[in-house]
Design an enzyme around this catalytic site. Sequence first.
Site, short mmCIF file in Angstrom:
data_model
loop_
_atom_site.label_atom_id
_atom_site.label_comp_id
_atom_site.label_asym_id
_atom_site.label_seq_id
_atom_site.Cartn_x
_atom_site.Cartn_y
_atom_site.Cartn_z
N HIS A 188 0.91 -1.15 0.00
CA HIS A 188 0.00 0.00 0.00
C HIS A 188 0.94 1.19 0.00
O HIS A 188 1.31 1.70 1.06
CB HIS A 188 -0.85 0.03 1.27
N LYS A 246 -6.61 -0.69 -5.17
CA LYS A 246 -8.08 -0.73 -5.22
C LYS A 246 -8.66 0.46 -5.99
O LYS A 246 -9.44 1.24 -5.48
CB LYS A 246 -8.69 -0.81 -3.82
N PHE A 247 -8.24 0.55 -7.26
CA PHE A 247 -8.77 1.61 -8.13
C PHE A 247 -10.29 1.49 -8.21
O PHE A 247 -10.83 0.38 -8.11
CB PHE A 247 -8.18 1.48 -9.54
N ALA A 248 -10.96 2.62 -8.41
CA ALA A 248 -12.43 2.56 -8.47
C ALA A 248 -13.02 3.64 -9.36
O ALA A 248 -14.23 3.73 -9.49
CB ALA A 248 -13.00 2.69 -7.07
O1 6AU Z 1 -3.60 -10.14 7.08
P1 6AU Z 1 -4.04 -8.75 7.41
O2 6AU Z 1 -5.45 -8.69 7.92
O3 6AU Z 1 -3.09 -8.01 8.30
O4 6AU Z 1 -3.97 -7.91 6.05
C1 6AU Z 1 -4.81 -8.16 4.98
C2 6AU Z 1 -4.41 -7.37 3.77
C3 6AU Z 1 -4.50 -5.85 3.91
C4 6AU Z 1 -5.76 -5.46 3.14
O5 6AU Z 1 -5.61 -4.25 2.45
C5 6AU Z 1 -5.93 -6.61 2.15
O6 6AU Z 1 -5.25 -7.73 2.69
N1 6AU Z 1 -7.33 -6.97 1.86
C6 6AU Z 1 -7.78 -7.02 0.53
C7 6AU Z 1 -6.86 -7.03 -0.57
C8 6AU Z 1 -7.26 -6.60 -1.86
O7 6AU Z 1 -5.79 -7.52 -0.55
C9 6AU Z 1 -9.12 -7.23 0.27
C10 6AU Z 1 -10.01 -7.53 1.33
O8 6AU Z 1 -11.17 -7.80 1.12
N2 6AU Z 1 -9.51 -7.58 2.58
C11 6AU Z 1 -8.20 -7.31 2.89
O9 6AU Z 1 -7.81 -7.41 4.05
O10 6AU Z 1 -3.35 -5.28 3.33
#
Ligand code: 6AU
Length: 264
Positions: free
Chosen positions: A62, A93-95
């Site tokens: 990110h 996450k473009f939108a």
């Molecule tokens: O394992 P975590 O919970 O510390 O981190 C999860 C990571 C984060 C979120 O930005 C991403 O996964 N994420 C995403 C995506 C696209 O990767 C989608 C989503 O639905 N949930 C989510 O947690 O960096």
Amino acid sequence: MEVEEVWRGRWENCAHPLCHQYMLSAFKKKSAVVLAADFFKTEDLCAMINSVGEYITAIKTHVDMLEDFEQSSWIEVVKTAKKYDLLIFEDRKFADIGRVSKFQMAGLYDIRTWADIVTSHSISGPDIVDGIAASWDEVERVGGVLLLAQMSSRGNLLSENYSNNTIEIGLSSPHVLGFIGNGSSPEDISKLRSRVGEGKLIWTPGVNLSAEEGDLGQRYGHPSEAIKSGSDGIIIGSGIIHSEEPKAVAESYANVSWNALLER
Ligand code: 6AU
């Protein structure tokens, strides 16, 4: 064992070149782990890649979360990732509409010059994918889009109907290499896989070996379950980066993911 045997139908049916790059890399490293490198300092991000790089296949960033972003220091992140043969995945996450998304791929972070993969919502319609792809074209790089078909966060608004429409957009675009699915629910992943078929990858966040509730509405499922239900890549952030021993823990996630791949 050959790479085709591990991925079976996926190997033959996925057309996007980065799908194959990913599958081959996962095969060589015996790991389907994508590291969610949610850091605030560039130095910490590089240090984590150096610590766990041999156990992961891709790094998810990110870039706009960094407090000290500079083009010159970002080059170090890219170099470090390449040292471990990692795909670089900017979870932007473009939108927006296609034209604006195209410009957002450039700008201060110049995502198009270093990201192999980006995430995009489908809320604005199919042209967003073409906008993102046009930006990679301009710098003569190959990239792929992962569309958010599901999310892991509690109460998200991605209904089944929305998810099905997203799959339709993704299946009809050569620039889409796959979908993000809800790693916290094997049932959701199975449903997604049955609709997606074999021609695209599914990567899943919301995965942790200790499947407790995360911060601020994040939900978690078990990595093995996620893969057996149809995920091709488990996106792990906190499970690795907030652990006491990231390297050893990354190795465990790699082993769990590889064994699940072989068992499915
Ligand atoms: O394992 P975590 O919970 O510390 O981190 C999860 C990571 C984060 C979120 O930005 C991403 O996964 N994420 C995403 C995506 C696209 O990767 C989608 C989503 O639905 N949930 C989510 O947690 O960096």
